[in-house]
Design an enzyme around this catalytic site. Structure first.
Site: not given
Ligand SMILES: *Cc1c(COP(=O)(O)O)cnc(C)c1O
Length: 408
Positions: A147, A232, A261
């Site tokens: 994701f 990520d 985040k």
């Molecule tokens: C939440 C998330 C994203 C995307 O972040 P947004 O601010 O919602 O665009 C990308 N990678 C990971 C691992 C995430 O948990």
């Protein structure tokens, strides 16, 4: 207020949202109007312990007073300049984030998906200009069940049908391999491979943890093949797993690290691409940008969000409370539980399919004052703010235990 009135306020809000909003989420039927620390309150004054933390954006707790003060102070002074001019918050933000993470260069963006998109652009450019990949041949390897966000490029390499279906055509140049499989990585790499994008722990997939030493081997394979390792850490980073970055569990450093985040403690959308000199160094003026990226409010908020994370000992607390929470979850007796797993305060309970859709359990937990959300059908993630205390963990575990052990 009579309870029928209370009922109708919530119902009215749900009805309005349903009528006027795009149905991109399936939220629990609770309408929140206030938050402080690990707690949130609904519009009827009922109190809940937040065990989702806005997908780990609220690591520092709801409405952290020092982050809030930074937001207010900066927004009174200067909110947005665009990058056509300098602002006095960007340089100190760079300095502080680099000092903390060992990064050499920073690209500030807003959402997580934007940070991912930016990294993909940069890695392709690096592939052509530094590695010497022939024009338009660059490949980026990603993992199954990843994701990384919701843009068309990103969902183009998702393996989740529901996220992808009828959104094509998609950008070419991505290869999907199983997560946690170093041999598959080794085999997928060609002379045209520019980068490997991976989550240290797959959060949205259900807190999937790779075999021991995976990242260490990945680091070695990427270095040996001159492939940029992009981690990520948008969900796993900034203390969530009991380290500042999850890569530290494997004693490695990625070439590019993505954070977002909790970079703002949930106060504002702030993300960043962190890198060594060579990779972000390929970008020249005019080749990438964002009107809001690196704005003074974002920088001031992010600086304070990082500061409180460190100064208030949240990372060690995540490690310590994570162990307590995990032990409590493991002690729950229910043959329908398949596995309890996690790292720091990123925890999950996976049920056997016979348990049915676990949303029912989330709803029962909500009635007991614990907010969680299912990831896919059979897994519940537990990820409270990192400031949670031992007595709050025990308070949550009492309720979780009574709901989970009685689920049949
Ligand atoms: C939440 C998330 C994203 C995307 O972040 P947004 O601010 O919602 O665009 C990308 N990678 C990971 C691992 C995430 O948990």
């Amino acid at each position: 207020m009579p309870s029928s009135q209370i009922q109708s306020d919530t119902e009215q809000i749900l009805t309005t949202e349903k009528a006027l909003g795009a149905h991109t989420y399936k939220p629990l039927e609770v309408v929140l109007s206030r938050g402080a620390g690990v707690w949130v309150w609904d519009i009827d004054g009922r109190k809940y312990l937040d065990c989702l933390s806005a997908y780990s954006a609220v690591n520092q707790g709801h409405c952290h007073p020092r982050i809030h003060a930074a937001l207010v102070e900066q927004s009174q002074r200067l909110a947005l300049t665009s990058r056509a001019f300098h602002n006095d918050q960007l340089a100190p933000f760079y300095q502080e984030v680099c000092a903390l993470t060992n990064a050499h260069k920073v690209l500030p963006m807003n959402s997580g998906a934007e940070a991912v998109e930016s990294a993909l652009k940069v890695v392709r450019k690096w592939g052509y200009e530094v590695k010497g990949i022939p024009a338009d041949q660059a490949e980026i390897i990603v993992c199954e069940n990843n994701f990384h966000g919701r843009t068309i490029t990103i969902i183009g390499f998702s393996s989740d049908t529901n996220s992808r279906r009828n959104f094509g055509p998609f950008a070419p140049g991505f290869k999907i391999i199983p997560f946690g499989d170093v041999q598959a990585l080794e085999q997928a790499i060609t002379p045209n491979t520019a980068g490997f994008l991976v989550e240290p722990i797959q959060g949205e997939a259900g807190v999937i943890i790779a075999p021991d030493g995976y990242l260490k081997q990945v680091r070695e394979i990427c270095s040996r093949n001159n492939v940029v390792l992009i981690l990520d850490e948008i969900q796993t980073g900034l203390g969530r797993t009991g380290k500042l970055l999850a890569e530290q569990h494997d004693h490695i450093e990625a070439d590019i690290t993505l954070i977002g985040k909790a970079l703002s403690g949930g106060m504002y959308p702030v993300s960043a691409v962190l890198s060594n000199r060579e990779t972000l160094g390929v970008l020249q003026p005019g080749q990438h940008g964002s009107t809001f990226g690196g704005n003074p409010v974002a920088c001031a908020v992010a600086r304070m969000a990082l500061k409180v994370l460190i100064e208030e000992g949240m990372i060690d607390n995540a490690e310590c409370m994570g162990q307590r929470f995990m032990a409590g979850l493991k002690a729950i007796q229910n043959p329908l539980i398949r596995e309890v797993r996690g790292c720091g305060l990123l925890l999950a309970v996976e049920f056997h399919p016979e348990a049915g859709n676990v949303r029912i359990i989330c709803e029962a937990l909500m009635r007991q004052g614990v907010l969680v959300k299912e990831t896919h059908d059979f897994t519940i993630r537990f990820a409270p703010p990192l400031i949670i205390t031992a007595s709050e963990v025990d308070w949550a575990l009492d309720r979780i235990n009574s709901v989970l052990s009685s689920h049949a």
